[in-house]
Design an enzyme around this catalytic site. Structure first.
Site, PDB file in Angstrom:
ATOM      1  N   GLU A 355      -5.496  -0.922   3.959  1.00 15.28           N
ATOM      2  CA  GLU A 355      -5.630   0.475   4.888  1.00 15.28           C
ATOM      3  C   GLU A 355      -6.511  -0.008   6.248  1.00 15.28           C
ATOM      4  O   GLU A 355      -6.217   0.700   6.970  1.00 15.28           O
ATOM      5  CB  GLU A 355      -6.649   1.390   3.817  1.00 15.28           C
ATOM      6  CG  GLU A 355      -6.484   2.577   4.637  1.00 15.28           C
ATOM      7  CD  GLU A 355      -7.257   3.873   3.447  1.00 15.28           C
ATOM      8  OE1 GLU A 355      -6.581   4.583   2.976  1.00 15.28           O
ATOM      9  OE2 GLU A 355      -8.434   3.891   3.301  1.00 15.28           O
ATOM     10  N   HIS A 386       0.734 -15.460 -17.587  1.00 16.75           N
ATOM     11  CA  HIS A 386       1.977 -15.012 -18.402  1.00 16.75           C
ATOM     12  C   HIS A 386       2.813 -13.911 -17.960  1.00 16.75           C
ATOM     13  O   HIS A 386       3.509 -13.357 -18.437  1.00 16.75           O
ATOM     14  CB  HIS A 386       1.564 -14.862 -19.785  1.00 16.75           C
ATOM     15  CG  HIS A 386       0.752 -15.783 -20.565  1.00 16.75           C
ATOM     16  ND1 HIS A 386       1.519 -16.884 -21.452  1.00 16.75           N
ATOM     17  CD2 HIS A 386      -0.560 -16.260 -20.544  1.00 16.75           C
ATOM     18  CE1 HIS A 386       0.600 -17.650 -21.929  1.00 16.75           C
ATOM     19  NE2 HIS A 386      -0.855 -17.358 -21.316  1.00 16.75           N
ATOM     20  N   LYS A 514       0.034  13.709   4.307  1.00 16.00           N
ATOM     21  CA  LYS A 514      -0.812  14.725   3.993  1.00 16.00           C
ATOM     22  C   LYS A 514      -0.278  16.082   4.537  1.00 16.00           C
ATOM     23  O   LYS A 514      -0.148  17.204   3.831  1.00 16.00           O
ATOM     24  CB  LYS A 514      -2.061  14.658   4.431  1.00 16.00           C
ATOM     25  CG  LYS A 514      -3.039  13.640   3.457  1.00 16.00           C
ATOM     26  CD  LYS A 514      -4.404  13.556   3.930  1.00 16.00           C
ATOM     27  CE  LYS A 514      -5.506  12.517   3.054  1.00 16.00           C
ATOM     28  NZ  LYS A 514      -6.600  12.513   3.946  1.00 16.00           N
TER      29      LYS A 514
END
Length: 549
Positions: A355, A386, A514
């Site tokens: 960000e 793994h 937004k």
């Protein structure tokens, strides 16, 4: 802040030439040539040791990278941040999260005003309040003590407290539980509420403006759930507090403004855990441990501000990151903590880094012609071994990685910790050394393999090595050490943004989505087909409406 196009500096041109000279050299040779390489390429602060010797760098590389920092005016930019200049120019704000953890009596000015009296006042408010919660002095509407704290926030109002409370679980007060709700997906709040008793639950609503859509949607759902059991709205004041600055909206919600904990516009969301946003931390581990967290961060702040660049941990880590990002064209960096308590540490700095430095325009408003912020990711060891380490070892992409581990475990059970740390040491050694064809052949011959079998399997078992890592070893994961580690990465991110000539403290890329969501929401309430967007978005919305029935 000084605005310097990095690729036009003399240092950058020298680094490009140096890269051509060094790009095919192997770290194995660097260690052979310099028996003191570890001593020469490691730094320490308090209980933290940073070994950067397993990197594709020489003394010359560091010299040139340090020249870049000096030529770009990094020292002046560091001073600008600490002195309260408006280095967040696109929002016309100071960047003073460092003031939140400052120790001592020196003033810190923002717009000519000393911010420290206000900082100390909020810290004292947090100390008193968290003490009342922990001791049971604060009672719920039926007279019972609080046992569960729920932080409702998103982004910086969530990720920091989540990460810190997970890291500091060994310091949790025995009768306190902490929960976090961030996602506007109703599942998050619904599953959390199933665990709670309204008589003993305290909600912290973390929103500076008290208007954040996701946070307030969850807050109103939590309030409705609470009032189903409590009945009278006057009880809201005993079970909800606000981390906000919007007094009118806080009081309208039903929260007593005496229980509103303030923070300021010079505190960016992703740097806010040190502020009132950290109240859930203080209630979970005690204010004394929250204060230790602040002190650890301050120790790194002093180191960052005062140490020469060649002995400055955040600066060195930042420069090495630039070396890989901009010259080796590495696209990602991995953060790999060998401590299960730190399992949210990579996610926290995924936000902190991506960000901050996910920008494509320089400080003059021009498109950049160089790479900026990397993709940050990671998981705890040994789980990652793994899962994705295969690609780090033998894949086609260079992935510089930070390995972090404590020397002492909070849970010294049997051989667990020594097994864990043996893997920590082995992985960085393997990534550096690799395994040559001759070594593989010798190994297969010793195992009794036939020549034709060896010829077939040998290429698949060769590791080139030369994969860069930093090893960050610390004595124990204490609040103070955690504070220093967080501040170390914060300052690394700042240095990289400063040298890339971008603004690291805004996040305009978050805003467009937004705005569009607010336009789309009313369309989802209407049964009529939508045709006001592009064909894909129209098609998806209409398919959603059909599926909803």
């Amino acid at each position: 802040m000084k605005k310097t196009n990095p690729v036009k500096t003399r240092a950058w041109l020298f680094l490009e030439k140096h890269y051509e000279d060094i790009k095919n050299r192997h770290m194995r040779d660097f260690f052979k040539e310099d028996p003191r390489r570890f001593d020469n390429f490691s730094l320490a602060l308090d209980d933290i040791l940073v070994d950067f010797s397993k990197n594709r760098i020489t003394t010359k590389t560091l010299e040139l990278l340090l020249n870049l920092a000096h030529e770009a005016g990094l020292k002046e930019m560091i001073n600008s941040m600490f002195s309260g200049e408006h280095i967040n120019e696109t929002e016309n704000r100071a960047v003073l999260h460092t003031a939140l953890r400052r120790q001592g009596d020196e003033p810190v000015l923002a717009d000519g005003k000393d911010v420290m009296p206000d900082v100390r006042a909020v810290l004292e408010q947090m100390r008193v309040f968290s003490g009342r919660i922990i001791t049971g002095e604060w009672k719920g509407f039926t007279g019972k003590a609080i046992t569960d704290v729920v932080n409702i926030g998103i982004g910086g109002s969530d990720l920091g407290p989540v990460m810190v409370t997970e890291c500091l679980k060994p310091y949790a007060k025995p009768h306190m539980n902490v929960h976090f709700v961030s996602n506007v997906d109703g599942t998050h709040i619904a599953e959390t509420l199933k665990l709670l008793n309204p008589e003993t639950t305290l909600f912290m609503i973390a929103s500076k403006t008290f208007t954040t859509q996701e946070t307030m949607t969850n807050a109103y759902t939590a309030r409705a759930w609470f009032l189903e059991k409590a009945g009278d709205k006057k009880h809201v004041a005993r079970h909800f507090v606000a981390l906000s600055t919007n007094k009118e909206a806080v009081e309208e919600f039903g929260i007593d403004s005496q229980n509103m904990f303030e923070f300021w516009d010079w505190v960016g969301g992703r740097y806010s855990l040190w502020s009132a946003i950290g109240l859930s931390i203080a209630c979970y581990v005690g204010f004394e441990n929250f204060h230790e967290l602040l002190k650890g961060a301050y120790a790194m702040d002093v180191h960052f501000q005062k140490e020469p660049f060649e002995r400055n941990i955040p600066v060195i880590l930042a420069l090495i990151g630039i070396w890989y990002n901009n010259f080796f064209n590495a696209q990602t960096e991995a953060i790999l903590p060998y401590d299960q308590y730190m399992h949210r540490f990579p996610a926290y700095f995924q936000q902190g880094n991506m960000e901050s430095n996910g920008k494509s325009v320089d400080r003059d408003g021009n498109p950049v012609t160089w790479q900026t912020g990397p993709i940050i990711w990671g998981e705890p060891g040994t789980n990652g071994q793994h899962a994705f380490y295969q690609l780090i070892h033998q894949g086609t992409k260079m992935i510089p990685a930070d390995f972090l581990a404590p020397a002492q475990s909070h849970n010294p059970i049997g051989e667990h910790h020594k097994i864990l740390l043996s893997n920590f040491f082995a992985q960085t050694e393997a990534l550096m050394n690799g395994k040559t064809a001759a070594e593989v052949q010798k190994e297969l011959e010793a195992a009794g393999k036939l020549p034709e079998e060896i010829a077939e399997i040998l290429p698949h078992k060769v590791f080139d090595g030369n994969r860069p890592t930093n090893s960050i070893l610390f004595k124990k994961l204490t609040p103070r050490t955690l504070g220093s580690l967080i501040a170390m990465y914060e300052h690394k991110i700042f240095v990289q943004g400063a040298l890339w000539n971008i603004y690291s403290f805004d996040q305009w890329g978050v805003e467009l989505g937004k705005q569009l969501a607010k336009k789309i929401l009313p369309e989802l309430e209407d049964e009529r087909p939508v045709n006001s967007h592009d064909a894909s978005t129209n098609g998806l919305i209409n398919a959603f409406k059909h599926m909803m029935g």
